[in-house]
Scaffold this active site. Structure first.
Site, PDB file in Angstrom:
ATOM      1  N   GLU A  92     -41.629 126.672 -70.635  1.00  0.00           N
ATOM      2  CA  GLU A  92     -40.204 126.456 -70.910  1.00  0.00           C
ATOM      3  C   GLU A  92     -39.956 125.011 -71.350  1.00  0.00           C
ATOM      4  OE1 GLU A  92     -36.022 126.616 -68.318  1.00  0.00           O
ATOM      5  OE2 GLU A  92     -37.971 126.456 -67.311  1.00  0.00           O
ATOM      6  N   LYS A 148     -32.613 132.721 -73.185  1.00  0.00           N
ATOM      7  CA  LYS A 148     -32.353 132.947 -71.762  1.00  0.00           C
ATOM      8  C   LYS A 148     -30.929 133.424 -71.557  1.00  0.00           C
ATOM      9  CE  LYS A 148     -32.971 130.754 -67.233  1.00  0.00           C
ATOM     10  NZ  LYS A 148     -33.316 129.508 -66.517  1.00  0.00           N
ATOM     11  N   CYS A 202     -38.033 131.109 -66.436  1.00  0.00           N
ATOM     12  CA  CYS A 202     -37.841 130.471 -65.134  1.00  0.00           C
ATOM     13  C   CYS A 202     -37.159 131.388 -64.136  1.00  0.00           C
ATOM     14  CB  CYS A 202     -37.077 129.149 -65.323  1.00  0.00           C
ATOM     15  SG  CYS A 202     -37.152 128.062 -63.875  1.00  0.00           S
TER      16      CYS A 202
END
Length: 530
Positions: free
Chosen positions: A281, A351, A401
């Protein structure tokens, strides 16, 4: 007089309860306890809370004490938030401590709610109906905690069972089914200890059911819920270990980018080789258009020359109007670099479940976020359903994440044909704390729920390859520089949980609570609860 309701009943004193909170906080990742001992820590810690709740003199006393338990539990279990706020975020230490305790106190309200409802539903003892009330109320509160206000399901009871006998139930009903049986077994085990005048014969049905479901878990895990699909992939997961304190420093950005390019080239040119390279990320800590086109040409040419696919984390800017996302992009021989440079590549993942304060600012908290030294934040959300990345006949479903903490949100990609799961993380914000190991446990449960391998590409750890049964096959040490090589087989087929999501377990919990509530209303309230 019902002696089982006396506040000084054995093991029902507050010091025992707070000791249980400390023990429970240790149950969610190996270290200091070994993995095999984590379920035992949960049974004892959570069992003490269940026992304390069922023996409390009043529902409000049960709620108060459960809230104290939860506050201690969350403050210890998420202590690493302090590291992100103070060490890397620059917030003064007293305010960072206050923020951790405040979050713990708010999360503990869900524990208090579960205890209040349990004690009201079960006023007469520790038999099977009381333990069912506790398990249903606890799991319902866990679901609320993971859903309301964008949710915070970290340290869900299920994750202490990843190496325990109830993990197999994730295949049928996901994390909340595992949480139900974790809560049930914790209560059933602890109520078998002496408690006032309650007859022993009333306790054994609950213990028997706990043992039967524990035995069923490993049997469920042995079933082949998915099958091999396509040819295996040679994968390389790059862990650059770029410290959070230098990640956004202009002096170090160039060196970090060069390090990742060299490590990726070495992986592709190595004896093992790689069909798929994963980088973490925000591996690139700048917007894509802030780098020269020659930079992107280097990466595309590297992938093309080795007939590989490279997946990397980069914040994508696609304005005006200003819009930027925390994204993963794919680079290979056919990548259109003009589209990538414009922030609209054909193959990307944005995301969609953002972290409060870190990636979006809750209303009324701008002042708090402005105190933090956070170069990237306030992202836009991606679409709920996004296609997997194609890679040599496999379909790789990305999540970034915190997203793999929400099991049901990974299911659309699996239903749409994903054969591999891939988590891209930067946990450098939390040092070498428990957060890294806790997050790995959650990824392992996601693999079990979906019967898909999980590839974890992280900046500082825990970089790992988890098989479809949730077992870690390969990993790198945390806080180290390295590349993880492996051959991974994609999988097809849907587990029962992948087909139905959380709906069945939530329906069962709701039904239990309704039935127990109706039975409670038919009984004359006991004097202790008035």
């Amino acid at each position: 007089m019902n002696l089982s309701r006396l506040p000084d009943a054995p093991l029902n004193r507050l010091p025992w309860l707070l000791a249980g909170a400390l023990l429970y906080a240790l149950a969610f990742a190996p270290g200091p306890l070994p993995a095999w001992l984590l379920p035992c820590a949960q049974w004892l810690g959570l069992g003490l809370l269940a026992r304390h709740t069922l023996l409390a003199p009043t529902p409000w006393r049960a709620a108060r004490d459960a809230w104290l338990f939860g506050t201690v539990f969350f403050a210890l279990g998420t202590y690493w938030i302090y590291i992100s706020l103070h060490t890397f975020g620059g917030i003064p230490a007293p305010l960072a401590v206050a923020a951790v305790v405040a979050l713990a106190a708010v999360m503990a309200l869900y524990f208090g709610l579960a205890a209040l409802l349990t004690r009201w539903l079960a006023p007469d003892g520790l038999g099977l109906p009381a333990i069912l009330a506790w398990s249903a109320a606890w799991t319902g509160a866990e679901w609320l905690r993971g859903t309301l206000f964008t949710g915070f399901p970290w340290l869900n009871a299920a994750y202490a069972q990843v190496d325990g006998p109830y993990a197999g139930w994730a295949i049928l009903g996901g994390a909340y089914t595992v949480a139900f049986w974790a809560a049930f077994s914790s209560a059933a085990l602890l109520v078998c200890l002496p408690a006032g005048t309650l007859a022993l014969r009333r306790r054994w049905p609950a213990l028997g059911l706990a043992l039967v479901t524990a035995a069923a878990g490993p049997l469920l895990a042995r079933v082949e819920w998915s099958h091999a699909d396509g040819e295996p992939l040679r994968v390389a997961l790059v862990q650059g270990n770029i410290g959070q304190d230098i990640k956004f420093d202009p002096i170090h950005i160039v060196n970090a980018l060069q390090t990742h390019l060299q490590m990726s080239a070495a992986a592709l040119e190595s004896e093992q080789g790689a069909d798929l390279v994963l980088l973490p990320e925000t591996m690139i800590p700048l917007f894509q258009h802030q780098l020269p086109m020659a930079f992107w040409e280097q990466w595309r040419d590297l992938a093309a020359n080795h007939e590989a696919v490279v997946l990397m984390g980069v914040p994508l800017y696609s304005g005006p109007p200003d819009r930027y996302t925390n994204s993963i992009v794919s680079l290979h021989a056919e990548t259109d670099l003009d589209a990538l440079f414009a922030g609209t590549p054909a193959e990307h993942y944005d995301k969609q479940h953002l972290v409060p304060f870190g990636e979006f600012i809750p209303a009324g908290f701008r002042w708090f976020v402005d105190m933090m030294e956070m170069p990237l934040g306030d992202f836009n959300r991606g679409d709920i359903s996004q296609p997997p990345f194609p890679a040599h006949g496999q379909s790789v479903a990305a999540n970034i994440c915190y997203e793999d903490v929400f099991g049901e949100e990974l299911l659309p990609a699996v239903r749409n044909g994903a054969t591999l799961l891939a988590n891209f993380s930067n946990l450098g914000w939390f040092g070498s704390s428990w957060a890294l190991r806790q997050h790995l446990q959650m990824s392992r449960l996601r693999a079990q729920e979906t019967a898909r391998p999980m590839l974890r590409a992280t900046n500082t750890g825990a970089t790992a390859i988890v098989d479809e049964r949730g077992q870690v096959q390969h990993s790198l040490p945390t806080a180290s520089v390295g590349t993880l090589y492996a051959t991974v087989q994609g999988r097809s087929g849907l587990t029962p949980y992948a087909r139905t999501g959380n709906t069945p377990v939530l329906a069962v919990i709701a039904l239990l609570l309704v039935l127990l509530g109706a039975a409670r209303l038919r009984r004359k309230p006991d004097a202790a609860s008035r």
